[in-house]
Motif scaffolding. Structure first.
Motif, short mmCIF file in Angstrom:
data_model
loop_
_atom_site.label_atom_id
_atom_site.label_comp_id
_atom_site.label_asym_id
_atom_site.label_seq_id
_atom_site.Cartn_x
_atom_site.Cartn_y
_atom_site.Cartn_z
N ARG A 142 0.81 -1.17 -0.03
CA ARG A 142 -0.03 0.11 0.07
C ARG A 142 0.79 1.31 0.26
N SER A 143 2.02 1.36 0.83
CA SER A 143 2.63 2.66 0.81
C SER A 143 3.38 2.53 -0.52
N ARG A 171 -6.71 2.00 4.82
CA ARG A 171 -6.73 0.82 5.78
C ARG A 171 -6.04 1.18 7.07
N ASP A 172 -5.08 2.11 6.90
CA ASP A 172 -4.09 2.26 7.91
C ASP A 172 -4.55 3.48 8.97
N GLU A 173 -5.38 4.41 8.35
CA GLU A 173 -5.51 5.62 8.92
C GLU A 173 -7.03 6.00 8.77
#
Length: 154
Positions: free
Chosen positions: A3-4, A22-24
């Protein structure tokens, strides 16, 4: 592809802000980026996991455009949610309607080729597969492990 890495790719292609939903908390991040003004339009290609939170990224009278469902289809919803969240508009467009007439299809194609030909839009071919690996190509595409264009070579 991670993703990054996709966020880095977006930034390398001119994106000012990449949110890893999904991460924030993407609603909070959108509010932060816009200074609370929110967005005119949200283009949502994810679907099930981002709806209805995507609506919270819109200011009143904003437009929600659902164009994909990589996490699954958006279930039927109570249409009154659009009223409660700011008299919002929602659409699920498909090319079949925009290009139903040949004259429209040709106009769209000409516009596309003009923009690509001008160099304003670049279409990267980021992965190629021998035709005998078509099944692998489909798995990687479905698994969201690709970016840009994928080419099958006979």
């Amino acid at each position: 592809m991670g993703r990054s890495r996709k966020a880095d790719l977006a930034k390398a292609n001119g994106c000012d802000h990449a949110i890893l939903y999904r991460d924030e908390d993407f609603v909070a991040r959108t509010k932060e980026i816009t200074g609370g003004a929110l967005c005119d339009v949200v283009y949502d290609g994810v679907g099930k996991t981002t709806f209805p939170a995507s609506l919270d990224c819109l200011h009143p009278l904003g437009m929600f455009v659902s164009f994909g469902s990589s996490s699954g289809q958006i279930d039927a919803f109570n249409i009154n949610i659009l009223q409660f969240k700011g008299s919002l508009y929602a659409t699920r467009p498909t090319m079949n309607h925009y290009a139903a007439k040949r004259v429209d299809l040709l106009a769209i194609a000409n516009d596309l080729f003009d923009v690509v030909g001008s160099g304003k839009v670049k279409i990267p071919v980021n992965q190629t597969y021998p035709l005998k690996e078509a099944q692998k190509a489909h798995r990687e595409l479905e698994g969201r492990a690709t970016t840009g264009s994928s080419i099958l070579i006979p």
